[in-house]
Scaffold this active site. Sequence first.
Site, PDB file in Angstrom:
ATOM      1  N   ILE A 163     -42.911  56.284  33.403  1.00 50.87           N
ATOM      2  CA  ILE A 163     -41.608  56.515  32.765  1.00 50.87           C
ATOM      3  C   ILE A 163     -40.554  56.792  33.833  1.00 50.87           C
ATOM      4  O   ILE A 163     -40.758  57.636  34.714  1.00 50.87           O
ATOM      5  CB  ILE A 163     -41.711  57.670  31.742  1.00 50.87           C
ATOM      6  CG1 ILE A 163     -42.636  57.231  30.604  1.00 50.87           C
ATOM      7  CG2 ILE A 163     -40.329  58.070  31.211  1.00 50.87           C
ATOM      8  CD1 ILE A 163     -42.978  58.304  29.616  1.00 50.87           C
ATOM      9  N   GLY A 169     -49.744  41.429  36.242  1.00 60.38           N
ATOM     10  CA  GLY A 169     -48.540  40.685  36.598  1.00 60.38           C
ATOM     11  C   GLY A 169     -48.360  39.304  35.985  1.00 60.38           C
ATOM     12  O   GLY A 169     -47.698  38.459  36.581  1.00 60.38           O
ATOM     13  N   THR A 170     -48.870  39.079  34.775  1.00 62.24           N
ATOM     14  CA  THR A 170     -48.623  37.753  34.168  1.00 62.24           C
ATOM     15  C   THR A 170     -47.136  37.576  33.834  1.00 62.24           C
ATOM     16  O   THR A 170     -46.603  36.470  33.955  1.00 62.24           O
ATOM     17  CB  THR A 170     -49.457  37.498  32.881  1.00 62.24           C
ATOM     18  OG1 THR A 170     -49.036  38.384  31.868  1.00 62.24           O
ATOM     19  CG2 THR A 170     -50.928  37.631  33.121  1.00 62.24           C
ATOM     20  N   HIS A 184     -42.340  44.960  25.666  1.00 62.41           N
ATOM     21  CA  HIS A 184     -43.334  45.828  25.030  1.00 62.41           C
ATOM     22  C   HIS A 184     -44.161  45.010  24.039  1.00 62.41           C
ATOM     23  O   HIS A 184     -43.611  44.221  23.277  1.00 62.41           O
ATOM     24  CB  HIS A 184     -42.610  46.985  24.312  1.00 62.41           C
ATOM     25  CG  HIS A 184     -43.555  47.959  23.705  1.00 62.41           C
ATOM     26  ND1 HIS A 184     -44.246  48.880  24.456  1.00 62.41           N
ATOM     27  CD2 HIS A 184     -43.942  48.151  22.416  1.00 62.41           C
ATOM     28  CE1 HIS A 184     -45.023  49.595  23.657  1.00 62.41           C
ATOM     29  NE2 HIS A 184     -44.856  49.174  22.412  1.00 62.41           N
TER      30      HIS A 184
HETATM   31  C1  GAR Z   1     -47.820  43.448  28.802  1.00 64.67           C
HETATM   32  O1  GAR Z   1     -48.481  43.184  27.592  1.00 64.67           O
HETATM   33  C2  GAR Z   1     -46.608  44.326  28.566  1.00 64.67           C
HETATM   34  O2  GAR Z   1     -45.950  44.054  27.370  1.00 64.67           O
HETATM   35  C3  GAR Z   1     -47.248  45.687  28.530  1.00 64.67           C
HETATM   36  O3  GAR Z   1     -48.188  45.660  29.562  1.00 64.67           O
HETATM   37  C4  GAR Z   1     -48.676  44.319  29.713  1.00 64.67           C
HETATM   38  C5  GAR Z   1     -48.512  43.944  31.155  1.00 64.67           C
HETATM   39  O4  GAR Z   1     -49.095  42.691  31.406  1.00 64.67           O
HETATM   40  N1  GAR Z   1     -46.281  46.727  28.698  1.00 64.67           N
HETATM   41  C6  GAR Z   1     -46.334  47.892  28.070  1.00 64.67           C
HETATM   42  O5  GAR Z   1     -47.235  48.207  27.307  1.00 64.67           O
HETATM   43  C7  GAR Z   1     -45.176  48.806  28.363  1.00 64.67           C
HETATM   44  N2  GAR Z   1     -44.987  49.750  27.324  1.00 64.67           N
HETATM   45  P1  GAR Z   1     -48.796  41.900  32.731  1.00 64.67           P
HETATM   46  O6  GAR Z   1     -49.063  42.873  33.900  1.00 64.67           O
HETATM   47  O7  GAR Z   1     -49.791  40.792  32.715  1.00 64.67           O
HETATM   48  O8  GAR Z   1     -47.379  41.440  32.712  1.00 64.67           O
END
Ligand code: GAR
Length: 189
Positions: A93, A16-17, A110
């Site tokens: 999805i 969740g950043t 992404h």
């Molecule tokens: C992020 O890097 C986001 O771009 C990626 O998951 C990570 C989530 O990080 N999303 C995907 O790969 C979707 N295709 P977070 O939980 O720290 O926001």
Amino acid sequence: MIKEKTNIAVFISGRGTNLKALILRSNKNSCNYKIAFVVSNKKNAAGLKIAKKNKILTKIISKQFLKAEQKKLAKILINKNIQFICLAGFMKILSPYFLNFFKNKVINIHPSLLPKYKGLNTHHRALKAKEKFSGCTIHYVSKKLDSGKIIAKKKVKILKKDTIKKLEKRVLKEENKLYPIVLEKLIMS
Ligand code: GAR
């Protein structure tokens, strides 16, 4: 006259950043949106703690997420006047049935420069292909994975000594900066 903030839902699966970055920005008076709802498909997602700490309503969806549940969630979001759904590391999805409730209202971030490296392991693949740049992309969510209309991209230079972890860290930093800015602009437009 003070304009009301636009209600946003964020869908997560993990740490969740990006959710945190969206919340931090939303806490500013000048910000035009408010995170009103967080949905997770993982009950242990660390991001849920961030949501709770910020007193944001959360909901866990089931693994199956069948049509009846999708309809129920769509109704809740519509009743809460959610104007955009931001996918932020949501690794599930969404069906065309669910997306139809929110046409042009679901966006995703992404970790690659789309259309390159859709799907998983983007940093590994970019390094293996000896790309000069990687980065992140914000796009509308369509029925095809990571293929909807592109809204914004941020390039990140790949360095000689980069590892997956190092590159991921620098791209994530840019994601966290880009998502709130793009969301605000989208609401303004
Ligand atoms: C992020 O890097 C986001 O771009 C990626 O998951 C990570 C989530 O990080 N999303 C995907 O790969 C979707 N295709 P977070 O939980 O720290 O926001």
